[in-house]
Design a protein around this motif. Structure first.
Motif, PDB file in Angstrom:
ATOM      1  N   THR A   1       0.840  -1.343  -0.097  1.00 13.66           N
ATOM      2  CA  THR A   1       0.118  -0.152   0.006  1.00 13.66           C
ATOM      3  C   THR A   1       0.988   1.261  -0.014  1.00 13.66           C
ATOM      4  O   THR A   1       0.672   2.253  -0.278  1.00 13.66           O
ATOM      5  CB  THR A   1      -1.116   0.055   1.262  1.00 13.66           C
ATOM      6  N   SER A   2       2.168   1.435   0.427  1.00  9.84           N
ATOM      7  CA  SER A   2       2.942   2.579   0.464  1.00  9.84           C
ATOM      8  C   SER A   2       3.920   2.587  -0.883  1.00  9.84           C
ATOM      9  O   SER A   2       4.674   3.402  -1.063  1.00  9.84           O
ATOM     10  CB  SER A   2       3.955   2.247   1.682  1.00  9.84           C
ATOM     11  N   GLY A   3       3.612   1.559  -1.961  1.00  9.46           N
ATOM     12  CA  GLY A   3       4.046   1.941  -3.151  1.00  9.46           C
ATOM     13  C   GLY A   3       5.415   1.077  -3.230  1.00  9.46           C
ATOM     14  O   GLY A   3       6.093   1.003  -4.298  1.00  9.46           O
ATOM     15  N   VAL A   4       5.906   0.161  -2.376  1.00 12.09           N
ATOM     16  CA  VAL A   4       6.994  -0.428  -2.370  1.00 12.09           C
ATOM     17  C   VAL A   4       6.829  -1.814  -2.908  1.00 12.09           C
ATOM     18  O   VAL A   4       5.726  -2.615  -2.686  1.00 12.09           O
ATOM     19  CB  VAL A   4       7.876  -0.650  -0.963  1.00 12.09           C
ATOM     20  N   GLU A   5       7.821  -2.238  -4.032  1.00 10.01           N
ATOM     21  CA  GLU A   5       7.603  -3.714  -4.473  1.00 10.01           C
ATOM     22  C   GLU A   5       8.332  -4.570  -3.713  1.00 10.01           C
ATOM     23  O   GLU A   5       9.351  -4.402  -3.187  1.00 10.01           O
ATOM     24  CB  GLU A   5       8.274  -3.695  -5.879  1.00 10.01           C
ATOM     25  N   TYR A   6       7.749  -5.799  -3.664  1.00  7.64           N
ATOM     26  CA  TYR A   6       8.492  -6.729  -3.100  1.00  7.64           C
ATOM     27  C   TYR A   6       8.290  -8.235  -3.580  1.00  7.64           C
ATOM     28  O   TYR A   6       7.690  -8.199  -4.503  1.00  7.64           O
ATOM     29  CB  TYR A   6       7.800  -7.166  -1.578  1.00  7.64           C
TER      30      TYR A   6
END
Length: 339
Positions: free
Chosen positions: A265-270
């Motif tokens: 939700t914070s825009g970080v890709e994992y």
């Protein structure tokens, strides 16, 4: 290793964005630093107050936390270029090391800060006054993150004063003066039992590679750091096979994909890959704008080993997001009357 722990105090427009200069929203008004020996003992201190030019009136919030006011800045402050030049000269040492037979160079210094913002603001101010740039790529030691990695289960960063209290460091100086905050950061480094921090560096991202050929990849402290060159857009970057590769942060070998890339939700890709020798590796990737005037971006990818517990947490988050996306898609089809 020649260690320079520094801290800055800065001012901003007292009337908000309407009075903000686009090239320098934060104007440095104090540089403070301490120099450490190899045992993290303080061997020298540096302090300069700076007479502000863009924002001569202190923002009300900043005035409330500082131990000085506009009158003192005007009376004893110097211009930024002189203060910064004095600081960078003070950072240097007369010590030399032999790098080749008969060839010696000065011992380099490494910056330590409490958080990454000080280096960024220092370079913003240097660029505003057209000063010579700092070396690139620029490694530094983020003591705030090093402290969080050791003392916080969630690796959550905290304020300097909280760390000082936790380590039972005597509060012999007032906070929110640059040289004092540099002193306390040095004391956290000294009392925090972090061992040898030489491999615990991070990269400053005020400047970034322009092309993929110049991208930065570094294995250190069981971490793989990668800073890419520029892409035309985020979507273009997410189609680049090299960028999406998850390598083992310990041996650099390929991994088998366990969890595909997904965005939280914070825009970080994992993503998670598994090395048959060293277990699961968690890759996280953030995107930063390459400039203020285009959609071009560069990527900051970090790969670290993760525990079984952490793997389950990431897998659960991936499944939740995937389920929500599937539900949204099915609702869309239902609304359109599609099967």
């Amino acid at each position: 290793m020649n260690i320079i722990v520094f801290d800055l105090e800065w001012n901003q427009s007292p009337i908000g964005q309407a009075g903000e200069h686009p090239r320098m929203p934060f104007e440095i008004i104090e540089i403070g630093a301490v120099k450490l020996d190899e045992h993290y003992h303080i061997i020298d201190e540096f302090r300069r107050l700076i007479r502000p030019k863009l924002y001569p009136t202190l923002h009300k919030y900043i005035r409330n936390i500082l131990n000085y006011d506009e009158k003192e800045l005007k009376k004893t402050g110097v211009d930024f270029k002189k203060a910064c030049t004095d600081f960078l000269r003070w950072c240097e040492t007369d010590e030399s090391i032999e790098v080749h037979e008969g060839v010696t160079v000065k011992v380099p210094y490494s910056f330590c800060t409490w958080g990454p913002s000080d280096l960024s603001y220092l370079q913003t101010n240097m660029d505003f006054y057209h000063m010579e740039k700092l070396p690139f790529p620029l490694r530094f030691y983020d003591i705030q993150q090093i402290y969080a990695d050791k003392y916080s289960k969630e690796k959550t960063i905290c304020k300097l004063e909280k760390a000082v209290e936790h380590l039972k460091i005597e509060k012999s100086r007032p906070f929110h003066a640059a040289v004092n905050d540099a002193y306390y950061t040095a004391m956290v480094l000294q009392k925090g039992h972090f061992g040898n921090i030489e491999e615990k560096f991070t990269f400053d991202i005020y400047r970034h590679p322009k092309s993929q050929e110049d991208s930065i990849t570094e294995f250190h402290n069981k971490v793989l750091d990668h800073i890419s060159g520029e892409f035309d857009s985020r979507s273009d970057a997410m189609e680049d096979p090299d960028l999406l590769t998850v390598k083992c942060s310990r041996c650099g070998g390929k991994t088998s994909r366990k969890i595909d890339w997904f965005q939280n939700t914070s825009g970080v890709e994992y993503a998670v890959g598994r090395c048959f020798r060293h277990g699961n590796m968690l890759a996280s990737m953030r995107f930063k704008p390459a400039s203020d005037s285009s959609n071009r971006v560069f990527a900051i990818k970090k790969i670290v080993p993760i525990s079984k517990t952490r793997y389950k947490e990431v897998k659960s988050k991936h499944d939740q997001i995937e389920a929500k996306q599937r539900e949204k898609y099915m609702n869309y089809r239902k609304k359109k009357g599609l099967k």
